[in-house]
Design a protein around this motif. Structure first.
Motif, short mmCIF file in Angstrom:
data_model
loop_
_atom_site.label_atom_id
_atom_site.label_comp_id
_atom_site.label_asym_id
_atom_site.label_seq_id
_atom_site.Cartn_x
_atom_site.Cartn_y
_atom_site.Cartn_z
N ALA A 1 0.83 -1.18 0.00
CA ALA A 1 0.00 0.00 0.00
C ALA A 1 0.87 1.24 0.00
CB ALA A 1 -0.93 0.01 1.21
N GLY A 2 0.38 2.27 -0.66
CA GLY A 2 1.12 3.52 -0.72
C GLY A 2 0.95 4.29 0.58
N VAL A 3 1.56 5.47 0.62
CA VAL A 3 1.48 6.30 1.82
C VAL A 3 0.37 7.33 1.72
CG1 VAL A 3 3.90 5.99 2.46
CG2 VAL A 3 3.27 7.82 0.87
N GLY A 4 -0.48 7.21 0.67
CA GLY A 4 -1.64 8.05 0.62
C GLY A 4 -1.56 9.16 -0.41
N GLN A 5 -2.63 9.95 -0.42
CA GLN A 5 -2.76 11.07 -1.34
C GLN A 5 -2.75 12.37 -0.55
OE1 GLN A 5 -3.44 10.84 -4.89
NE2 GLN A 5 -2.81 8.69 -4.62
N VAL A 6 -2.34 13.45 -1.22
CA VAL A 6 -2.36 14.76 -0.58
C VAL A 6 -3.02 15.74 -1.53
CG1 VAL A 6 -0.09 15.45 -1.48
CG2 VAL A 6 -0.97 16.52 0.59
N LYS A 7 -3.75 16.65 -0.97
CA LYS A 7 -4.36 17.72 -1.75
C LYS A 7 -4.26 18.99 -0.91
CE LYS A 7 -8.38 18.96 -4.54
NZ LYS A 7 -9.73 18.53 -5.01
N LEU A 8 -3.34 19.84 -1.33
CA LEU A 8 -3.04 21.03 -0.54
C LEU A 8 -2.88 22.21 -1.47
CD1 LEU A 8 -2.10 22.33 2.20
CD2 LEU A 8 0.23 21.65 1.56
N SER A 9 -3.51 23.32 -1.11
CA SER A 9 -3.34 24.55 -1.88
C SER A 9 -3.39 25.72 -0.93
CB SER A 9 -4.42 24.70 -2.95
OG SER A 9 -5.71 24.82 -2.36
N GLY A 10 -2.74 26.81 -1.32
CA GLY A 10 -2.73 27.98 -0.46
C GLY A 10 -2.17 29.19 -1.17
N ASP A 11 -2.32 30.32 -0.54
CA ASP A 11 -1.81 31.58 -1.07
C ASP A 11 -0.65 32.06 -0.20
OD1 ASP A 11 -3.77 31.66 -3.03
OD2 ASP A 11 -5.19 32.68 -1.71
N ILE A 12 0.32 32.67 -0.84
CA ILE A 12 1.46 33.27 -0.14
C ILE A 12 1.41 34.77 -0.43
CG2 ILE A 12 3.95 33.27 0.17
CD1 ILE A 12 4.01 30.47 -1.04
N GLY A 13 1.00 35.55 0.54
CA GLY A 13 0.83 36.98 0.32
C GLY A 13 2.13 37.71 0.07
N HIS A 14 3.14 37.37 0.85
CA HIS A 14 4.44 38.05 0.71
C HIS A 14 5.54 37.09 1.15
CE1 HIS A 14 7.86 40.46 2.24
NE2 HIS A 14 7.63 41.18 1.15
N LEU A 15 6.65 37.12 0.41
CA LEU A 15 7.77 36.24 0.72
C LEU A 15 9.06 36.90 0.27
CD1 LEU A 15 8.81 33.45 1.69
CD2 LEU A 15 8.50 32.64 -0.67
N ALA A 16 10.03 36.99 1.17
CA ALA A 16 11.35 37.51 0.80
C ALA A 16 12.05 36.48 -0.07
CB ALA A 16 12.17 37.78 2.05
N ALA A 17 12.74 36.95 -1.12
CA ALA A 17 13.38 36.05 -2.06
C ALA A 17 14.38 35.13 -1.36
CB ALA A 17 14.08 36.85 -3.16
N ASN A 18 15.06 35.63 -0.33
CA ASN A 18 16.06 34.81 0.35
C ASN A 18 15.45 33.77 1.29
OD1 ASN A 18 15.22 36.45 2.44
ND2 ASN A 18 17.23 37.36 2.84
N LYS A 19 14.11 33.68 1.31
CA LYS A 19 13.42 32.66 2.11
C LYS A 19 12.73 31.61 1.23
CE LYS A 19 14.42 34.59 6.07
NZ LYS A 19 15.40 33.97 6.99
N VAL A 20 12.82 31.76 -0.09
CA VAL A 20 12.14 30.83 -0.98
C VAL A 20 12.60 29.40 -0.75
CG1 VAL A 20 11.95 30.13 -3.41
CG2 VAL A 20 11.64 32.52 -2.78
N TYR A 21 13.90 29.22 -0.50
CA TYR A 21 14.45 27.87 -0.34
C TYR A 21 13.75 27.10 0.79
CZ TYR A 21 16.83 29.14 3.98
OH TYR A 21 17.09 29.51 5.27
#
Length: 340
Positions: A1-21
């Motif tokens: 058996a697999g480990v399942g399915q995921v369904k996730l979505s969201g919005d990111i209002g603001h993010l500093a480029a040096n935090k993308v990683y």
């Protein structure tokens, strides 16, 4: 058996480029995540979207793999004022305004506008097709701006080595367009591959020393990480119209050929002022400039056909006669020597 399915979505209002990683999966490995943290030191992202949908077992759904159709992982955002410091030793791409996305194991940056060495970039893309295996940063873009900005790019990049200092003292006035492609292996940035073409039109180029000033210069410069080539260019020099071409030779020295018609009054003014007023008219000439790491040599030869020599015999001649004139110059950063 697999480990399942995921369904996730969201919005990111603001993010500093040096935090993308920090939003990317650890499966990418420390080397890639460290590169991303260093490569995006400045800027902001907004209107971000996060989507993860599919089989957890098949994550990250690498393009071209059997798992590609079993899910989707996507982070996208609009970047503003982003700096991309893609590899140490190369000019940074700054003030990037455009779209940033991570889809599966691929990074894609598409910029509407950006800057490099002061020149305005357009049609820019920066991609890493696979962040997990054999990571290569592929950069493709065009820049429009002052030729002096292009020279700054050369001086601040490994391309400088191919010029042997030939461009160090060049003062350029005019505009041009740069087309640049870079292929940078993250694990071995010294193996970076470069393909560039700079096209210039109606420029004025002053190299200094014994090299004649070029005005209304039009042509192109092709360069790689290890070589420089001028396939064809035209300009006005020494009072006449000239053509020139050149490239690095087998030893790495830069070899330039120039030929055309010169006003003898201007040749004398630059090289033999003691003979001014004694040779007049126009004549064809050929010249060769060789630039090595520590020195240069210049030869100029003309048969003086079309020029009148007003000197005592046996030096005097009419314009319809031919007589060889050869000038040789050599030097380095501290001294020049001229013979004829």
């Amino acid at each position: 058996a697999g480990v399942g399915q995921v369904k996730l979505s969201g919005d990111i209002g603001h993010l500093a480029a040096n935090k993308v990683y920090a939003y990317l999966p650890r499966i990418l490995g420390d080397e890639v995540l460290f590169w991303l943290r260093r490569a995006l030191p400045k800027g902001d992202a907004s209107k971000g979207k996060l989507l993860w949908e599919g089989s957890v077992q098949d994550f990250p759904y690498t393009a071209g793999s059997p798992a590609a159709n079993k899910g989707q992982f996507l982070i996208s955002a609009e970047g503003r004022g982003v700096t991309l410091d893609y590899v140490e030793g190369w000019p940074k791409i700054e003030n990037i305004n455009g779209h940033l996305s991570f889809a599966g194991l691929a990074m894609d940056v598409r910029a509407n506008s950006a800057e490099i060495s002061g020149a305005s970039l357009f049609d820019v893309s920066a991609k890493i097709p696979n962040l997990e295996i054999d990571q290569h940063v592929l950069i493709d873009g065009k820049a429009r701006g002052k030729t002096s900005d292009f020279l700054r790019f050369v001086q601040n990049s490994p391309v400088k080595a191919a010029t042997n200092g030939f461009l160090d003292q060049l003062v350029a006035t005019g505009q041009g367009v740069l087309a640049l492609k870079l292929d940078i292996p993250i694990a071995d940035t010294d193996a970076t591959k470069v393909e560039g073409i700079y096209q210039f039109k109606q420029n004025e180029l002053q190299f200094g020393g014994v090299i004649p000033k070029l005005s209304e210069a039009t042509g192109s410069v092709e360069f790689s990480e290890a070589s420089l080539k001028i396939p064809a260019a035209q300009a006005k020099a020494l009072g006449g119209q000239v053509s020139l071409h050149g490239a690095n030779d087998a030893q790495g020295d830069l070899l330039l050929q120039m030929k055309g018609e010169a006003a003898m009054e201007q040749v004398l003014a630059q090289y033999l002022p003691a003979l001014q007023g004694h040779i007049n008219g126009f004549s064809q000439f050929q010249s060769q400039l060789k630039v090595g790491p520590q020195q240069y040599s210049l030869t100029l030869q003309s048969n003086l056909y079309g020029a009148k020599v007003d000197l005592p015999q046996p030096l005097a001649k009419n314009a319809a006669d031919s007589r060889t004139l050869q000038l040789s110059a050599s030097g380095n950063a501290t001294a020049d020597r001229l013979t004829f």
